[in-house]
Scaffold this motif. Structure first.
Motif, PDB file in Angstrom:
ATOM      1  N   GLU A  58      43.377  41.298 -14.062  1.00  0.00           N
ATOM      2  CA  GLU A  58      44.460  41.728 -13.175  1.00  0.00           C
ATOM      3  C   GLU A  58      45.405  42.686 -13.881  1.00  0.00           C
ATOM      4  O   GLU A  58      45.869  43.668 -13.275  1.00  0.00           O
ATOM      5  N   ARG A  59      45.712  42.418 -15.136  1.00  0.00           N
ATOM      6  CA  ARG A  59      46.580  43.327 -15.885  1.00  0.00           C
ATOM      7  C   ARG A  59      45.938  44.711 -16.009  1.00  0.00           C
ATOM      8  O   ARG A  59      46.612  45.744 -15.894  1.00  0.00           O
ATOM      9  N   VAL A  86      37.269  40.176 -11.102  1.00  0.00           N
ATOM     10  CA  VAL A  86      38.447  40.858 -10.553  1.00  0.00           C
ATOM     11  C   VAL A  86      38.031  42.229 -10.033  1.00  0.00           C
ATOM     12  O   VAL A  86      37.446  43.030 -10.774  1.00  0.00           O
ATOM     13  N   ARG A 126      40.857  36.038 -15.883  1.00  0.00           N
ATOM     14  CA  ARG A 126      41.439  36.582 -14.645  1.00  0.00           C
ATOM     15  C   ARG A 126      42.694  37.386 -14.940  1.00  0.00           C
ATOM     16  O   ARG A 126      42.888  38.485 -14.397  1.00  0.00           O
TER      17      ARG A 126
END
Length: 450
Positions: A220-221, A144, A216
């Motif tokens: 993303e968080r 990411v 993932r």
């Protein structure tokens, strides 16, 4: 049931020893457990651990007094000493006439947990297989854009079997298994560092999401939290994301626990039959959900469990009770007794589900206009008697119905009785959780930020 024969024999030996030592009543627990966990970092194994063992526990009751003891040694000498010590302790304990085992007529005859599928029959994962899962989650998180490093990625497996028996004739057991996978991810450096995580657990390996999905999501968080700062101070709507909304309902469930009510230490103590949530909200406990880790067909006192509504159409229906708290309050047990090897039964809940709303979380964000979306909680100051509530929080500031920036180091406050009556629910209740609660919007809370 052959895998339970040793555990059943241990509880029989404990009960025999208790009778010989002078106990009026007794119940015994034998627990066998094993767990293995693997953590990776930087593409390499960082830590691996395995633990296993057997623990036994004994509770004795003498004339309204009780005592509990536990041990890991299963020799005849230790069991005899346990019983003698427990009886001696009980004779010095204060009298509580509400204590006592279930009457034989109260005990369930249905003790087969097989239909709940609480134990994965597949082969246990090897440490190498767990390491591979963790490495795949780590690699997905690192892919990411904006992720600077992985704090940890780990996979685990556990299994346990438990047998409970009492001098009232109850004797039954069950087994549980668990699979877990998580990743903790960091973005930024130095004072600008932010972290977040993702993780899942299931009874059956086949129900677990792919490790790439978990990695993932964690990445993303975390990246979304870059540039976090303090929000303004004032009175604003607060939207609890589904990641943390279960904690808010957990305060309601804790206040409806019979132990707290019997002590007078509950802000709900005078609200039985009154409105505690908005109309249209039900809070259901269902201990019979298949493949859920906390499901059970009987409780720790041998009573049959059953689905029940804690809240119906916003109205509190009853307390969560075991035998002792039920007797104190002049009510029947709700078959919610839980216990460990070294502790007496106490009330607890399993598999809660709150009524979901019709709108998405994003729709609630647009409607709230200006306020805070909370995705993490830090510490707590909750007065169990008054319901006064103050918690540290992190998340995202919402401006003009859109997420504007990430938020850290703020405090949200209010009174639980008022807060819970001003809820609006989204439609995003998560699957596979012990508490299925959607995102919840609370109007008019106090926010302390910059």
């Amino acid at each position: 049931m052959s895998e339970f024969l040793e555990l059943q024999a241990l509880t029989d030996r404990l009960l025999t020893a208790a009778r010989k030592a002078g106990a009026d009543q007794a119940d015994a627990v034998a627990l066998e457990a094993a767990a293995v966990s693997v953590d990776v970092r930087g593409g390499r194994l960082e830590h691996a651990e395995r633990a296993e063992g057997v623990e036994i526990g004994l509770r004795v009751l003498i004339g309204g007094r009780q005592a509990c003891v536990s041990a890991s040694d299963r020799s005849d000498r230790t069991i005899g000493e346990m019983a003698a010590r427990a009886v001696a302790m009980a004779r010095e304990a204060p009298v509580d006439d509400n204590l006592g085992l279930a009457e034989p007529g109260q005990l369930t005859r249905d003790t087969d947990s097989g239909r709940l599928e609480l134990f994965d029959p597949g082969p246990e994962p090897s440490p190498e297989e767990l390491q591979d899962l963790a490495l795949r989650a780590e690699a997905a998180a690192l892919a990411v854009e904006g992720v600077s490093q992985i704090e940890s990625a780990g996979a685990s497996h556990s299994r346990r079997r438990m047998w409970i028996a009492g001098s009232n004739g109850f004797s039954a057991g069950y087994g549980r298994s668990g699979h877990g996978l998580s990743a903790v991810v960091i973005t930024g450096e130095g004072l600008g560092m932010e972290r977040d995580w993702a993780g899942e657990s299931r009874v059956h390996a086949a129900d677990m999401p792919a490790p790439e999905e978990i990695g993932r999501l964690a990445g993303e968080r975390t990246v979304a939290r870059r540039g976090a700062r303090k929000p303004p101070t004032g009175a604003f709507p607060i939207l609890y994301d589904e990641r943390v909304s279960g904690g808010l309902i957990g305060h309601l469930v804790g206040a409806a626990n019979g132990s707290a009510v019997a002590r007078g230490a509950s802000w709900l103590r005078d609200t039985l039959g009154e409105q505690v949530l908005p109309k249209g909200f039900d809070l259901l406990e269902n201990p019979h959900l298949p493949r859920h880790g906390s499901s059970r067909v009987f409780d720790a006192e041998g009573l049959a469990t059953a689905p029940r509504l804690l809240v119906r159409d916003g109205v509190l229906q009853g307390w969560t009770l075991d035998l002792a708290t039920g007797r104190k309050l002049g009510m029947r047990s709700t078959a919610n007794a839980m216990r460990g090897a070294g502790s007496p039964p106490s009330p607890g809940v399993t598999n809660l589900e709150l009524t979901a709303g019709s709108r998405t979380r994003d729709e609630l964000i647009r409607e709230m206009g200006r306020g805070l979306l909370v995705t993490s909680m830090l510490g707590a100051s909750v007065n169990a008697t008054t319901g006064d509530y103050s918690r540290g929080a992190g998340g995202f500031w919402v401006e003009n119905g859109e997420i504007a920036y990430a938020v850290n180091e703020c405090t949200i406050a209010g009174n639980l009785r008022d807060m819970l009556l001003r809820l609006t629910a989204a439609n995003d209740a998560p699957e596979w959780r012990g508490m299925r609660v959607p995102s919840l919007l609370v109007e008019g809370m106090t926010l302390a930020g910059a």
